[in-house]
Scaffold this motif. Structure first.
Motif, PDB file in Angstrom:
ATOM      1  N   GLY A 176      15.846   2.551   7.863  1.00 25.13           N
ATOM      2  CA  GLY A 176      14.949   3.602   7.165  1.00 25.13           C
ATOM      3  C   GLY A 176      13.486   3.838   7.742  1.00 25.13           C
ATOM      4  O   GLY A 176      13.155   4.722   7.963  1.00 25.13           O
ATOM      5  N   ILE A 177      13.039   2.382   7.845  1.00 25.69           N
ATOM      6  CA  ILE A 177      11.754   2.594   8.345  1.00 25.69           C
ATOM      7  C   ILE A 177      11.482   2.807   9.680  1.00 25.69           C
ATOM      8  O   ILE A 177      10.685   3.654  10.297  1.00 25.69           O
ATOM      9  N   THR A 178      12.728   2.380  10.668  1.00 27.36           N
ATOM     10  CA  THR A 178      12.551   2.825  11.967  1.00 27.36           C
ATOM     11  C   THR A 178      12.996   4.160  12.270  1.00 27.36           C
ATOM     12  O   THR A 178      12.592   4.813  13.345  1.00 27.36           O
ATOM     13  N   ARG A 179      13.577   5.006  11.434  1.00 24.26           N
ATOM     14  CA  ARG A 179      14.185   6.243  11.698  1.00 24.26           C
ATOM     15  C   ARG A 179      13.122   7.223  10.633  1.00 24.26           C
ATOM     16  O   ARG A 179      13.298   8.401  10.919  1.00 24.26           O
ATOM     17  N   GLY A 180      12.233   6.739  10.063  1.00 23.22           N
ATOM     18  CA  GLY A 180      11.251   7.592   9.423  1.00 23.22           C
ATOM     19  C   GLY A 180      11.560   8.017   7.999  1.00 23.22           C
ATOM     20  O   GLY A 180      10.703   8.612   7.420  1.00 23.22           O
ATOM     21  N   TRP A 181      12.641   7.626   7.457  1.00 26.27           N
ATOM     22  CA  TRP A 181      13.041   8.063   5.990  1.00 26.27           C
ATOM     23  C   TRP A 181      12.509   7.261   4.907  1.00 26.27           C
ATOM     24  O   TRP A 181      12.670   7.360   3.913  1.00 26.27           O
ATOM     25  N   ILE A 182      11.865   6.174   5.430  1.00 21.40           N
ATOM     26  CA  ILE A 182      11.286   5.096   4.395  1.00 21.40           C
ATOM     27  C   ILE A 182       9.888   4.882   5.063  1.00 21.40           C
ATOM     28  O   ILE A 182       9.803   4.589   6.181  1.00 21.40           O
ATOM     29  N   ARG A 183       8.720   4.966   4.470  1.00 17.34           N
ATOM     30  CA  ARG A 183       7.388   4.766   4.778  1.00 17.34           C
ATOM     31  C   ARG A 183       7.060   3.331   4.403  1.00 17.34           C
ATOM     32  O   ARG A 183       6.857   3.271   3.061  1.00 17.34           O
ATOM     33  N   PRO A 184       6.812   2.709   5.104  1.00 12.52           N
ATOM     34  CA  PRO A 184       6.218   1.086   4.821  1.00 12.52           C
ATOM     35  C   PRO A 184       4.709   0.999   4.596  1.00 12.52           C
ATOM     36  O   PRO A 184       4.012   1.544   5.202  1.00 12.52           O
ATOM     37  N   ARG A 185       4.440  -0.066   3.913  1.00 15.08           N
ATOM     38  CA  ARG A 185       2.947  -0.354   3.730  1.00 15.08           C
ATOM     39  C   ARG A 185       2.895  -2.007   3.410  1.00 15.08           C
ATOM     40  O   ARG A 185       3.979  -2.605   3.200  1.00 15.08           O
ATOM     41  N   ILE A 186       1.890  -2.651   3.701  1.00 17.00           N
ATOM     42  CA  ILE A 186       1.777  -4.029   3.644  1.00 17.00           C
ATOM     43  C   ILE A 186       1.559  -4.305   2.174  1.00 17.00           C
ATOM     44  O   ILE A 186       2.079  -5.156   1.442  1.00 17.00           O
ATOM     45  N   GLU A 187       0.841  -3.468   1.343  1.00 17.80           N
ATOM     46  CA  GLU A 187       0.455  -3.444  -0.092  1.00 17.80           C
ATOM     47  C   GLU A 187       1.021  -2.512  -0.774  1.00 17.80           C
ATOM     48  O   GLU A 187       1.033  -1.277  -0.145  1.00 17.80           O
ATOM     49  N   PRO A 188       1.345  -2.855  -2.005  1.00 12.28           N
ATOM     50  CA  PRO A 188       1.882  -1.725  -3.025  1.00 12.28           C
ATOM     51  C   PRO A 188       0.655  -0.690  -3.281  1.00 12.28           C
ATOM     52  O   PRO A 188      -0.526  -1.182  -3.385  1.00 12.28           O
ATOM     53  N   VAL A 189       1.032   0.510  -3.771  1.00 13.80           N
ATOM     54  CA  VAL A 189       0.167   1.444  -4.072  1.00 13.80           C
ATOM     55  C   VAL A 189       0.614   2.086  -5.337  1.00 13.80           C
ATOM     56  O   VAL A 189       1.727   2.479  -5.353  1.00 13.80           O
ATOM     57  N   SER A 190       0.012   2.133  -6.382  1.00  9.92           N
ATOM     58  CA  SER A 190       0.173   3.232  -7.623  1.00  9.92           C
ATOM     59  C   SER A 190      -0.904   3.900  -7.998  1.00  9.92           C
ATOM     60  O   SER A 190      -2.272   3.534  -7.759  1.00  9.92           O
ATOM     61  N   PHE A 191      -0.743   5.112  -8.639  1.00  9.99           N
ATOM     62  CA  PHE A 191      -1.877   5.948  -9.011  1.00  9.99           C
ATOM     63  C   PHE A 191      -1.356   7.228  -9.899  1.00  9.99           C
ATOM     64  O   PHE A 191      -0.028   7.370  -9.700  1.00  9.99           O
ATOM     65  N   VAL A 192      -2.296   7.705 -10.518  1.00 11.15           N
ATOM     66  CA  VAL A 192      -1.618   8.633 -11.469  1.00 11.15           C
ATOM     67  C   VAL A 192      -1.812  10.051 -11.070  1.00 11.15           C
ATOM     68  O   VAL A 192      -2.873  10.414 -10.206  1.00 11.15           O
ATOM     69  N   SER A 193      -0.673  10.861 -10.702  1.00 11.36           N
ATOM     70  CA  SER A 193      -0.575  12.200 -10.180  1.00 11.36           C
ATOM     71  C   SER A 193      -1.117  13.413 -10.916  1.00 11.36           C
ATOM     72  O   SER A 193      -0.993  14.383 -10.377  1.00 11.36           O
ATOM     73  N   GLU A 194      -1.714  13.022 -12.111  1.00  9.45           N
ATOM     74  CA  GLU A 194      -2.154  14.006 -12.958  1.00  9.45           C
ATOM     75  C   GLU A 194      -3.667  14.037 -12.664  1.00  9.45           C
ATOM     76  O   GLU A 194      -4.047  12.873 -12.986  1.00  9.45           O
ATOM     77  N   PRO A 195      -4.312  15.144 -12.746  1.00  5.64           N
ATOM     78  CA  PRO A 195      -5.839  15.429 -12.607  1.00  5.64           C
ATOM     79  C   PRO A 195      -6.428  14.499 -14.028  1.00  5.64           C
ATOM     80  O   PRO A 195      -5.872  14.994 -15.049  1.00  5.64           O
ATOM     81  N   PRO A 196      -7.411  13.780 -13.801  1.00  9.31           N
ATOM     82  CA  PRO A 196      -8.184  13.121 -15.024  1.00  9.31           C
ATOM     83  C   PRO A 196      -9.081  14.228 -15.725  1.00  9.31           C
ATOM     84  O   PRO A 196      -9.190  15.291 -14.974  1.00  9.31           O
ATOM     85  N   ASP A 197      -9.386  13.995 -16.885  1.00  8.05           N
ATOM     86  CA  ASP A 197     -10.138  15.078 -17.681  1.00  8.05           C
ATOM     87  C   ASP A 197     -11.430  15.234 -17.084  1.00  8.05           C
ATOM     88  O   ASP A 197     -12.061  16.212 -17.158  1.00  8.05           O
TER      89      ASP A 197
END
Length: 272
Positions: A176-197
């Protein structure tokens, strides 16, 4: 303007029309120093690799691992090109010719760096991944659905695999990484996808907004904005509410649909 005139003289299917469309898609900022640059000599990949070697560097591959094999080539043709090639570089040159690829974004390392000739699928267990476009192989849809269930986060592979067969999952993720349907990273990333107040950009993004420079999202993709929108972004220091910012936007850039725009920024990881 010259390209628009040239395009009007072509008909659908002309190879020149494809080239002109590619040039127009780059936009004036890139086109000025790319196609219309004063020095614009074509460099095949092997010439570039030799120049890098002469400078004590080694070419590793594309900066996007999913772009090492052009997406427009079929499996049968890829297999034929691979069987004809005498080395990996020759295989890449053959694919460039077959796909008409004219642009690359490569990764280099020092020539004395410890680099293995091949990478094993087990190496993906050290990565973090997120979903790209879906796989063509129906047998890989299970692992793809697992990865997509964590969206928009980029999570460690070991967390994704869970109770699946480790070897098979690693091979599917590697593919999947070599064909582009999985996007790799060295480190994990998480974030809130809703705008904060009270939207707040980090110091680097805030400074870019104040200087009217493109701002990178959480995936390192640069985002440019019209000047009035930068004025709104420059106020996102955490001291103003969504309502305050929306009011400012309504006065200074009334064409901006503020609420969906803010949601889009949040979805790009601007407010980690």
């Amino acid at each position: 303007e010259a390209l628009a005139i040239l395009k009007s003289l072509t008909t659908h299917g002309d190879p020149e029309a494809t080239i002109i469309d590619d040039m127009l898609a780059k936009g004036p900022a890139i086109l000025a120093f790319d196609d219309f640059g004063p020095v614009n000599d074509p460099w095949p990949l092997d010439r570039f690799a030799r120049a890098a070697a002469n400078a004590g560097l080694r070419w590793l591959g594309e900066s996007d691992p999913g772009a090492n094999v052009p997406s427009g080539l079929g499996e049968e043709l890829i297999g034929e090109l691979r069987s004809r090639a005498t080395d990996p570089l020759g295989f890449q040159l053959a694919m460039d010719e077959a796909a008409g690829r004219t642009f690359r974004s490569g990764v280099l390392c020092r020539d004395d760096a410890p680099v293995a000739d091949r990478i094993s699928s087990s190496r993906v267990l050290d990565f973090s991944v997120r979903a790209g476009l879906g796989p063509a192989d129906s047998g890989a849809k299970a692992i793809f659905q697992r990865i997509r269930s964590f969206a928009p986060a980029c999570v460690p592979v070991k967390e994704v695999v869970g109770d699946l067969d480790l070897g098979m999952a690693a091979r599917q993720i590697f593919d999947g990484i070599t064909r582009g349907w999985i996007r790799p990273r060295i480190e994990p990333v998480s974030f809130v996808s809703e705008p904060p107040d009270f939207p707040k950009l980090d110091p680097l993004r805030l400074q870019c907004a104040r200087l009217r420079l493109p701002i990178v999202d959480v995936w390192h993709v640069p985002c440019d904005f019209p000047s009035p929108h930068f004025e709104v972004l420059a106020l996102m220091d955490g001291s103003r509410s969504q309502r305050d910012l929306g009011g400012f936007a309504a006065r200074h850039c009334p064409e901006l649909a503020f609420a969906p725009w803010l949601a889009h920024l949040a979805g790009r990881g601007f407010f980690r």
